[in-house]
Write an enzyme that holds these catalytic residues in place. Structure first.
Site, PDB file in Angstrom:
ATOM      1  N   ARG A 109       0.819  -1.214   0.000  1.00  0.00           N
ATOM      2  CA  ARG A 109       0.000   0.000   0.000  1.00  0.00           C
ATOM      3  C   ARG A 109       0.851   1.261   0.000  1.00  0.00           C
ATOM      4  O   ARG A 109       0.518   2.241  -0.686  1.00  0.00           O
ATOM      5  CB  ARG A 109      -0.947  -0.019   1.199  1.00  0.00           C
ATOM      6  CG  ARG A 109      -1.831   1.218   1.372  1.00  0.00           C
ATOM      7  CD  ARG A 109      -2.440   1.733   0.070  1.00  0.00           C
ATOM      8  NE  ARG A 109      -3.137   0.728  -0.701  1.00  0.00           N
ATOM      9  CZ  ARG A 109      -3.441   0.863  -1.984  1.00  0.00           C
ATOM     10  NH1 ARG A 109      -3.086   1.955  -2.651  1.00  0.00           N
ATOM     11  NH2 ARG A 109      -4.084  -0.095  -2.625  1.00  0.00           N
ATOM     12  N   LYS A 154       0.284  25.038  -2.974  1.00  0.00           N
ATOM     13  CA  LYS A 154      -0.950  24.305  -2.673  1.00  0.00           C
ATOM     14  C   LYS A 154      -0.681  22.810  -2.775  1.00  0.00           C
ATOM     15  O   LYS A 154      -1.092  22.133  -3.716  1.00  0.00           O
ATOM     16  CB  LYS A 154      -2.065  24.742  -3.618  1.00  0.00           C
ATOM     17  CG  LYS A 154      -2.437  26.211  -3.456  1.00  0.00           C
ATOM     18  CD  LYS A 154      -3.468  26.655  -4.487  1.00  0.00           C
ATOM     19  CE  LYS A 154      -3.769  28.143  -4.352  1.00  0.00           C
ATOM     20  NZ  LYS A 154      -4.722  28.615  -5.383  1.00  0.00           N
ATOM     21  N   LYS A 186       1.352  39.782  -1.772  1.00  0.00           N
ATOM     22  CA  LYS A 186      -0.028  39.637  -2.219  1.00  0.00           C
ATOM     23  C   LYS A 186      -0.872  40.792  -1.716  1.00  0.00           C
ATOM     24  O   LYS A 186      -0.368  41.716  -1.080  1.00  0.00           O
ATOM     25  CB  LYS A 186      -0.567  38.279  -1.780  1.00  0.00           C
ATOM     26  CG  LYS A 186       0.319  37.106  -2.226  1.00  0.00           C
ATOM     27  CD  LYS A 186      -0.352  35.785  -2.145  1.00  0.00           C
ATOM     28  CE  LYS A 186      -1.310  35.612  -3.304  1.00  0.00           C
ATOM     29  NZ  LYS A 186      -1.812  34.224  -3.422  1.00  0.00           N
ATOM     30  N   GLU A 219       2.033  40.677  -6.585  1.00  0.00           N
ATOM     31  CA  GLU A 219       0.768  40.365  -7.245  1.00  0.00           C
ATOM     32  C   GLU A 219      -0.012  41.642  -7.510  1.00  0.00           C
ATOM     33  O   GLU A 219      -0.103  42.509  -6.638  1.00  0.00           O
ATOM     34  CB  GLU A 219      -0.050  39.429  -6.351  1.00  0.00           C
ATOM     35  CG  GLU A 219      -1.428  39.083  -6.886  1.00  0.00           C
ATOM     36  CD  GLU A 219      -2.230  38.279  -5.885  1.00  0.00           C
ATOM     37  OE1 GLU A 219      -2.188  37.042  -5.963  1.00  0.00           O
ATOM     38  OE2 GLU A 219      -2.893  38.893  -5.017  1.00  0.00           O
ATOM     39  N   ASP A 240      -3.090  38.523 -11.448  1.00  0.00           N
ATOM     40  CA  ASP A 240      -4.055  37.651 -10.788  1.00  0.00           C
ATOM     41  C   ASP A 240      -5.445  37.788 -11.401  1.00  0.00           C
ATOM     42  O   ASP A 240      -6.026  38.876 -11.417  1.00  0.00           O
ATOM     43  CB  ASP A 240      -4.117  37.981  -9.295  1.00  0.00           C
ATOM     44  CG  ASP A 240      -5.017  37.024  -8.529  1.00  0.00           C
ATOM     45  OD1 ASP A 240      -4.945  35.815  -8.797  1.00  0.00           O
ATOM     46  OD2 ASP A 240      -5.798  37.495  -7.681  1.00  0.00           O
TER      47      ASP A 240
END
Length: 303
Positions: A109, A154, A186, A219, A240
């Site tokens: 597994r 992410k 950001k 950004e 963005d």
């Protein structure tokens, strides 16, 4: 303009150390104090097994599969029928193994989990890379792709380096590895600092940042913000969630002054048109965030 990107040191030693650590954690949660079911098999019994790919994929995860076999099936021998980074076809044998049956069963597994995840990331990345491969650069030449496919942060917690390696294996590029190696300013950073010009001035004046950051990127959400960032000396700009006409205008305004990256709204249906606007990089969270595992299975052939 070529983007300056962090590059992981994908040497055999680095991958082996990373895989050994990842597999150690995986086996701790799966095996614990021992494999109760494998104990039903006689201790000295040997067996041969093979892993089949049930669908077409780019194979990725060889160091992790081998680490699992080393840790729970010492003495096992194996042969890869499809090399790392190569494509397999449905029902093709990917790996053949021989060793103690108990060890092979216990490793099964963990081997499959790493192969199914990392091959999925590599396969999806390869699909995006292929999608933009024939998009002409701004000078009209094909085969010299301007836009690079880039990953994001992410990722699955604890498996970031493994997934970023899989992106690399699929022909993509790694963005910053974490918060420690590059700067991505950001909207919340801009708001807290008082504006685009102010935040860029602040980051350049912070020696502890500029001494270690591989790049500084900001950004922007509008063309006005892009123009302000360029006037303030930005060398990397993340565009963005801009539509195609706005992206084309952003490339015109930029005129090669900064590296332009696109994020948001990127999928297999839009990536070619985005690449055709002339941007340098296309970052895609779905490479590592929304992957569907590749279907593999292990079958004993001599038990």
């Amino acid at each position: 303009m070529s983007a300056t990107l962090p590059v992981l040191d994908y040497t055999a030693d680095m991958l082996r150390q990373l895989a050994e650590a990842d597999v150690h954690r995986a086996l701790a949660e799966d095996v614990g104090a021992g494999d109760l079911t494998a104990a039903l098999v006689p201790a000295g019994k040997t067996a041969s097994a093979r892993i089949l790919a049930r669908e077409a994929a780019v194979i990725c995860g060889v160091p992790w599969a081998e680490a699992a076999l080393r840790q729970v099936a010492p003495g096992a021998q194996w042969t890869w029928r499809v090399a790392e980074g190569q494509r397999c076809q449905p029902d093709q044998t990917v790996l053949e193994m021989t060793g103690l049956a108990r060890g092979l069963l216990t490793a099964e597994r963990t081997v499959l989990n790493f192969l199914q995840l990392l091959s999925a990331v590599a396969t999806r990345t390869a699909d995006y890379v292929a999608a933009v491969a024939q998009v002409p650069s701004l000078d009209g030449e094909t085969g010299r792709v301007r836009a690079r496919i880039v990953d994001t942060r992410k990722t699955l917690p604890g498996l970031r380096l493994a997934q970023k390696y899989a992106v690399h294996c699929g022909g993509g590029w790694n963005h910053r590895i974490g918060l420690y190696d590059a700067v991505l300013i950001k909207e919340n950073h801009i708001a807290a600092a008082g504006g685009v010009t102010e935040v860029l001035a602040q980051v350049r004046a912070t020696a502890s940042i500029t001494a270690v950051a591989k790049f500084i990127e900001i950004e922007v959400e509008t063309l006005a913000q892009l123009e302000e960032a360029l006037q303030a000396g930005a060398t990397m700009v993340l565009l963005d969630n801009m539509d195609l006409p706005t992206l084309r205008e952003a490339v015109r305004i930029n005129a090669g002054r900064a590296i332009l990256e696109v994020s948001g709204g990127v999928n297999m249906g839009t990536v070619r048109e985005i690449a055709a606007t002339g941007v340098d990089r296309i970052s895609i969270g779905a490479l590592t965030k929304d992957v569907k595992a590749v279907d593999f299975s292990m079958r004993f052939v001599d038990l």
